[in-house]
Motif scaffolding. Structure first.
Motif, mmCIF file in Angstrom:
data_model
loop_
_atom_site.group_PDB
_atom_site.id
_atom_site.type_symbol
_atom_site.label_atom_id
_atom_site.label_comp_id
_atom_site.label_asym_id
_atom_site.label_seq_id
_atom_site.Cartn_x
_atom_site.Cartn_y
_atom_site.Cartn_z
ATOM 1 N N GLU A 191 -11.226 10.870 3.031
ATOM 2 C CA GLU A 191 -10.171 10.103 3.074
ATOM 3 C C GLU A 191 -8.949 11.113 2.902
ATOM 4 N N LEU B 256 -6.069 11.683 5.977
ATOM 5 C CA LEU B 256 -4.951 11.485 5.656
ATOM 6 C C LEU B 256 -3.939 12.431 6.345
ATOM 7 N N SER C 170 -4.566 -2.334 3.878
ATOM 8 C CA SER C 170 -3.771 -2.474 2.457
ATOM 9 C C SER C 170 -3.246 -1.257 2.285
ATOM 10 N N ARG C 171 -4.082 -0.205 2.720
ATOM 11 C CA ARG C 171 -3.521 1.163 2.779
ATOM 12 C C ARG C 171 -2.284 1.394 3.586
ATOM 13 N N ASP D 87 -8.864 -3.175 3.784
ATOM 14 C CA ASP D 87 -8.512 -2.342 2.841
ATOM 15 C C ASP D 87 -7.694 -1.219 3.561
ATOM 16 N N THR D 88 -8.101 -0.951 4.689
ATOM 17 C CA THR D 88 -7.368 0.119 5.694
ATOM 18 C C THR D 88 -5.912 -0.719 5.923
ATOM 19 N N HIS E 74 0.975 0.206 1.927
ATOM 20 C CA HIS E 74 1.197 0.971 1.013
ATOM 21 C C HIS E 74 2.293 1.915 1.658
ATOM 22 N N TYR E 75 1.931 2.527 2.795
ATOM 23 C CA TYR E 75 2.706 3.530 3.213
ATOM 24 C C TYR E 75 3.917 2.767 4.002
#
Lengths: 337, 337
Positions: free
Chosen positions: A173, A177, A300-301, A297-298, A304-305
């Motif tokens: 991951e 990123l 959700s990530r 969850d992708t 976050h950003y």
């Protein structure tokens, strides 16, 4: 926080409309520069460049330059040329990506290289890239030149990094990123930042705008990655499932592989090296992504950003510009997938 | 005139040795910059770039930057970084050319794209191109940035122009000179000129050096065009006959077609659209080129531009630098073909 407040005040789904409305008249100026400076005595150049440029991209990156200028109350005109330079860099990378990826569609149209061939597509990309530097030189800010030449080198590094990671199921991951931070977010960051440079605002302002653009770019890319496994080519303007068929290891795959059973992991290994590329395989992959929560969850990530992008605007005064830039983030992370 | 005088004073064939000797120690500095700045955390980038950069090109363009600095007695160090930037632009265009041309050999080695693939070759070209602008920005001269960003756009235009002329037997000599003026001579001109910029010499000096480089570039390209029809791959470092097989209409072909019989013209038409590409056809083409004086006259055109390059140095003081730069031209136009 501001996202929540903003949400409460709106009863429709978030959209890019406020951002587009904010910059609509400035964007006309930028479009004039783009159309004027993609010209050449060699007819194939405007023809090929026009296929992509007139082809209805959102022009999100130059929009960020223009919106950032509104946010900081810059009343000059220098950013029009620079926003066009940003769009030329982006267009050049898209043309080269078409050659690199071999995708059939781009923005819902046949990819340039399939119409004009790889050679012309590579060379017109080079032309637009050079032209973008000519525009920056005309503006004359060495600081802008530094920011955008560095961003360009970072983009190319990110693309090579991604190429190297292709078909490697053990991509982490963190590495992923790094890749999208370079190939996507670096230009979002630079596009947002340069308005603060021409407006001669503090380094702090530059860095806040850089952070807004960078986090928005990562959020956008992560949602795109999720969408590639869950929509049709009509929605995306490129072939859904392309990432899967090309063996691109994106975050959804990284999460599904990490969380999968032995059998699932074997499927992913085979798929990513190209031994599973049928529509049935794509369907199975999509099922696994849903079962393991990898898509959720992708997203959700991405949120976050997105939240970090919104918070990077915290020190700027409330108003149309900040609201539109905030809603652009909410739009990015709320897209259907 | 100076060429004649110089000729009389030398009993061996002209060579690049004096030019290389003139700049040998400065070139070590440039090579350090090149090796240092082609690095990246992404290992494939130095690996691929190194294949070409370590592969033994003559580094003629940075040599011109260094020699011009000697000619005008510039004693600073800024031109080292800029000479490296010039070489990076050149390397980027070679990498993209490999993708565009599909040639098997480059500098006597397997072309980068055949080892590393088209995608990586395109992207590493982009990286080097961006890096070249980063180097220029570090130097900080907007005038140099203007000269080299413009040259880069002109190179790309020239390449697209050549692509458009490919397989078109009715390409005129004028158009052909436009093409090579852009794709080859523009970078020779810029490489020679930028030393005058960092040395803060008059516009007149800049333009004289520009003219030297430009005319030398045209002469070099014309002789290369002649050689492509008359030597083997060992001499050229690329496949002899490549131009013929790719349907490239170069000056030798333009002249032979203009001067040929009806039968000859039919042969050329067929050949250039790709219907005659065997070794026998290449042999026949070479015969026609000799019979019509097309090769001799291509060389004669090359000598014309070579003489103009030499005369462009007329106002500079006699000495090692001018002698070496003069002999470089004589070398260019005296190469075996």
């Amino acid at each position: 926080m501001s996202a929540t407040v903003h949400h409460l005040g709106r009863d429709s789904a978030p959209s890019l409309e406020p951002l587009m409305a904010l910059v609509v008249s400035d964007m006309n100026q930028v479009n004039s520069v783009i159309l004027d400076r993609m010209q050449s005595e060699i007819p194939l150049i405007p023809e090929l460049a026009g296929h992509l440029i007139a082809g209805g991209g959102k022009r999100l990156r130059p929009m960020l330059t223009l919106a950032a200028a509104k946010l900081i109350d810059y009343s000059g005109y220098r950013h029009f040329k620079l926003a066009a330079a940003v769009e030329f860099i982006h267009t050049a990378t898209l043309l080269h990506d078409d050659v690199v990826d071999g995708s059939d569609l781009r923005r819902g149209k046949t990819a340039a290289n399939l119409i004009f061939g790889n050679p012309a597509t590579v060379l017109v990309g080079d032309f637009l890239f050079s032209r973008s530097f000519e525009l920056m030189v005309e503006d004359g800010s060495l600081k802008v030149l530094k920011i955008l030449s560095h961003a360009s080198a970072v983009i190319a590094e990110g693309e090579v990094n991604q190429l190297t990671a292709q078909r490697k199921i053990d991509t982490s991951e963190d590495r992923y990123l790094d890749i999208i931070g370079a190939k996507t977010a670096a230009l979002f960051a630079a596009a947002s930042r340069i308005s603060a440079v021409v407006a001669e605002r503090d380094e702090e302002v530059e860095l806040a705008l850089d952070s807004y653009g960078r986090n928005l770019g990562i959020a956008f890319q992560l949602v795109d990655d999720a969408i590639d496994y869950s929509s049709d080519s009509e929605t995306m303007g490129k072939d859904a499932g392309d990432d899967f068929r090309e063996g691109k290891v994106t975050l959804p795959v990284i999460l599904a592989y990490a969380r999968g059973t032995e059998e699932d992991r074997k499927f992913w290994k085979d798929a990513i090296i190209g031994h599973k590329s049928s529509n049935d395989d794509l369907f199975h992959a999509t099922e696994l992504l849903k079962q393991t929560g990898a898509i959720d969850d992708t997203m959700s990530r991405a949120r976050h950003y997105g939240q970090r992008a919104i918070d990077a605007l915290g020190a700027f005064p409330a108003g149309n510009a900040r609201a539109a830039m905030t809603e652009a983030v909410e739009f990015a992370i709320s897209r259907a997938y």
